[in-house]
Design a protein around this motif. Sequence first.
Motif, PDB file in Angstrom:
ATOM      1  N   LEU A 171       6.151  -4.296   7.365  1.00  0.00           N
ATOM      2  CA  LEU A 171       4.951  -3.763   7.038  1.00  0.00           C
ATOM      3  C   LEU A 171       4.739  -2.666   8.293  1.00  0.00           C
ATOM      4  CD1 LEU A 171       2.973  -7.100   6.739  1.00  0.00           C
ATOM      5  CD2 LEU A 171       3.755  -5.412   4.881  1.00  0.00           C
ATOM      6  N   PRO A 172       3.971  -1.634   7.893  1.00  0.00           N
ATOM      7  CA  PRO A 172       3.510  -0.546   8.758  1.00  0.00           C
ATOM      8  C   PRO A 172       2.728  -1.021   9.916  1.00  0.00           C
ATOM      9  CG  PRO A 172       2.441  -0.253   6.433  1.00  0.00           C
ATOM     10  CD  PRO A 172       3.436  -1.364   6.363  1.00  0.00           C
ATOM     11  N   PRO A 173       2.444  -0.595  11.026  1.00  0.00           N
ATOM     12  CA  PRO A 173       1.775  -0.854  11.961  1.00  0.00           C
ATOM     13  C   PRO A 173       0.501  -0.782  11.464  1.00  0.00           C
ATOM     14  CG  PRO A 173       3.297   0.726  12.735  1.00  0.00           C
ATOM     15  CD  PRO A 173       3.408   0.650  11.291  1.00  0.00           C
ATOM     16  N   HIS A 174      -0.566  -2.012  12.051  1.00  0.00           N
ATOM     17  CA  HIS A 174      -1.852  -2.168  11.467  1.00  0.00           C
ATOM     18  C   HIS A 174      -2.343  -1.938   9.977  1.00  0.00           C
ATOM     19  CE1 HIS A 174      -2.320  -1.047  15.663  1.00  0.00           C
ATOM     20  NE2 HIS A 174      -1.488  -0.082  15.886  1.00  0.00           N
ATOM     21  N   VAL A 175      -1.617  -2.785   9.450  1.00  0.00           N
ATOM     22  CA  VAL A 175      -1.353  -2.490   8.015  1.00  0.00           C
ATOM     23  C   VAL A 175      -2.548  -3.225   7.283  1.00  0.00           C
ATOM     24  CG1 VAL A 175      -0.256  -4.757   7.566  1.00  0.00           C
ATOM     25  CG2 VAL A 175      -0.124  -3.072   5.678  1.00  0.00           C
ATOM     26  N   TRP A 176      -3.390  -4.209   7.982  1.00  0.00           N
ATOM     27  CA  TRP A 176      -4.563  -4.746   7.396  1.00  0.00           C
ATOM     28  C   TRP A 176      -5.896  -3.805   7.626  1.00  0.00           C
ATOM     29  CZ3 TRP A 176      -5.105  -8.366   3.881  1.00  0.00           C
ATOM     30  CH2 TRP A 176      -4.250  -9.265   3.555  1.00  0.00           C
ATOM     31  N   ALA A 177      -5.648  -3.084   8.846  1.00  0.00           N
ATOM     32  CA  ALA A 177      -6.515  -2.186   9.315  1.00  0.00           C
ATOM     33  C   ALA A 177      -6.688  -0.904   8.193  1.00  0.00           C
ATOM     34  CB  ALA A 177      -6.482  -1.764  10.660  1.00  0.00           C
ATOM     35  N   LEU A 178      -5.416  -0.604   7.937  1.00  0.00           N
ATOM     36  CA  LEU A 178      -5.218   0.464   6.966  1.00  0.00           C
ATOM     37  C   LEU A 178      -5.630   0.349   5.716  1.00  0.00           C
ATOM     38  CD1 LEU A 178      -1.482   1.841   7.739  1.00  0.00           C
ATOM     39  CD2 LEU A 178      -3.805   3.313   7.859  1.00  0.00           C
ATOM     40  N   ALA A 179      -5.326  -1.152   5.272  1.00  0.00           N
ATOM     41  CA  ALA A 179      -5.778  -1.442   3.930  1.00  0.00           C
ATOM     42  C   ALA A 179      -7.453  -1.439   3.894  1.00  0.00           C
ATOM     43  CB  ALA A 179      -5.418  -2.838   3.661  1.00  0.00           C
ATOM     44  N   LEU A 180      -8.046  -1.887   4.928  1.00  0.00           N
ATOM     45  CA  LEU A 180      -9.558  -2.018   4.825  1.00  0.00           C
ATOM     46  C   LEU A 180     -10.148  -0.664   5.204  1.00  0.00           C
ATOM     47  CD1 LEU A 180     -12.172  -3.653   5.086  1.00  0.00           C
ATOM     48  CD2 LEU A 180     -11.809  -3.657   7.776  1.00  0.00           C
ATOM     49  N   GLY A 181      -9.325   0.237   6.020  1.00  0.00           N
ATOM     50  CA  GLY A 181      -9.964   1.534   6.136  1.00  0.00           C
ATOM     51  C   GLY A 181      -9.970   2.406   4.657  1.00  0.00           C
ATOM     52  N   TRP A 182      -8.703   2.236   4.112  1.00  0.00           N
ATOM     53  CA  TRP A 182      -8.936   2.933   2.710  1.00  0.00           C
ATOM     54  C   TRP A 182      -9.748   2.714   1.954  1.00  0.00           C
ATOM     55  CZ3 TRP A 182      -6.967   7.525   2.193  1.00  0.00           C
ATOM     56  CH2 TRP A 182      -5.584   8.178   2.928  1.00  0.00           C
ATOM     57  N   ALA A 183      -9.973   1.215   1.728  1.00  0.00           N
ATOM     58  CA  ALA A 183     -10.905   0.740   0.931  1.00  0.00           C
ATOM     59  C   ALA A 183     -12.257   1.216   1.026  1.00  0.00           C
ATOM     60  CB  ALA A 183     -10.906  -0.846   0.910  1.00  0.00           C
ATOM     61  N   LEU A 184     -12.709   1.195   2.383  1.00  0.00           N
ATOM     62  CA  LEU A 184     -13.989   1.494   2.832  1.00  0.00           C
ATOM     63  C   LEU A 184     -14.159   3.214   2.526  1.00  0.00           C
ATOM     64  CD1 LEU A 184     -14.658  -0.272   5.981  1.00  0.00           C
ATOM     65  CD2 LEU A 184     -15.532  -0.760   3.817  1.00  0.00           C
ATOM     66  N   LEU A 185     -13.145   3.887   2.896  1.00  0.00           N
ATOM     67  CA  LEU A 185     -13.385   5.318   2.544  1.00  0.00           C
ATOM     68  C   LEU A 185     -13.449   5.584   1.297  1.00  0.00           C
ATOM     69  CD1 LEU A 185     -13.194   7.988   3.971  1.00  0.00           C
ATOM     70  CD2 LEU A 185     -10.555   7.936   3.825  1.00  0.00           C
ATOM     71  N   ALA A 186     -12.443   5.250   0.441  1.00  0.00           N
ATOM     72  CA  ALA A 186     -12.602   5.333  -1.004  1.00  0.00           C
ATOM     73  C   ALA A 186     -13.649   4.947  -1.573  1.00  0.00           C
ATOM     74  CB  ALA A 186     -11.321   5.176  -1.753  1.00  0.00           C
ATOM     75  N   GLY A 187     -14.169   3.618  -1.223  1.00  0.00           N
ATOM     76  CA  GLY A 187     -15.112   3.147  -1.866  1.00  0.00           C
ATOM     77  C   GLY A 187     -16.662   3.507  -1.840  1.00  0.00           C
ATOM     78  N   ILE A 188     -16.688   3.916  -0.480  1.00  0.00           N
ATOM     79  CA  ILE A 188     -18.266   4.433  -0.089  1.00  0.00           C
ATOM     80  C   ILE A 188     -18.136   5.862  -0.435  1.00  0.00           C
ATOM     81  CG2 ILE A 188     -19.527   4.763   1.656  1.00  0.00           C
ATOM     82  CD1 ILE A 188     -18.721   2.107   3.037  1.00  0.00           C
ATOM     83  N   GLY A 189     -17.141   6.625   0.096  1.00  0.00           N
ATOM     84  CA  GLY A 189     -17.088   7.983  -0.113  1.00  0.00           C
ATOM     85  C   GLY A 189     -17.111   8.327  -1.746  1.00  0.00           C
TER      86      GLY A 189
END
Length: 309
Positions: free
Chosen positions: A276-294
């Motif tokens: 897995l890439p480093p900080h994979v869960w943080a990446l998954a959460l960050g993309w979800a929040l960025l795309a979802g809210i934005g």
Amino acid sequence: MSQVLDTPPPSSPADPPGRAAPSPAELAALHGLTVSGARVSLAGYVRQLWQRRHFITAFATAKLTAQYSQAKLGQLWQIMTPLLNAAVYYFIFGVLMNSKRGVPDFVPFLVTGVFVFTFTQQSVLAGTRAISGSLGLVRALHFPRAALPISYCLQQLQQLLFSMCALVVICLAFGVPPALSWLLAIPVLMLQFTFNAGLALAMARLGSKTPDLSQLMPFLLRTWMYTSGVMWSIEKVLSGHHLPSVVTLLIQANPAAVYIDLMRFSLIDTFHASQLPPHVWALALGWALLAGIGGFIFFWQAEETYGRG
């Protein structure tokens, strides 16, 4: 007769002497009238969507049921379609290009990638056409327009759940034992659904103004698929090639690849955390929040323009 028409109307008895008659805007405000189709506040928009949650669910289910209603095999195609796609990719990449070499449990590895990426791919395609393809509904009824792209994403999630049933059977058939890590698939799907919905909302706004975008999207999504590790192992490519650090970072942070790798980690015991890439869960959460809210805010800002012009 001309003299009667030219005579100004008498002042209202309620108006004080010397005061001008109220303007239409003042009259509307006095009687609580608002502009038809005006955009409500963001919080009010969320409340409207929540009030129509049953419509969104029913609309998604009805679309999924009607999707294969004319086919003789009916709803069986909900499972057969993704399986046939996976079979084609296995023949091309696993057999002809031999990308399965050095990848344990290649069939579950490949099928997982195909199913997860198809979820994002179909959500984006449906979102792009959500407004432009439903103008009759948009112009006939008053409802928050975000209900359409969200319902299309929910339809694709329901489709994916059928595919996941087939994926479990495939994993068991190829010797992948069931484990508690399979429960991690639930938060992965929730994060990916949020990401997909935000992306679909953004594309719905763009597609409503530029209908030709729906013709371009399949080519862009196909390119995205080939760079997301659907048919090949990102970890092996990165370890076998000396790529620039920027390219490595872009490949690892690719949201489609992040959700695919997390699902593989959840379901396949030979896919380890080291892949897995480093900080994979943080990446998954960050993309979800960025795309979802934005994506939600971007769509809401043009709410009053949908279906006009």
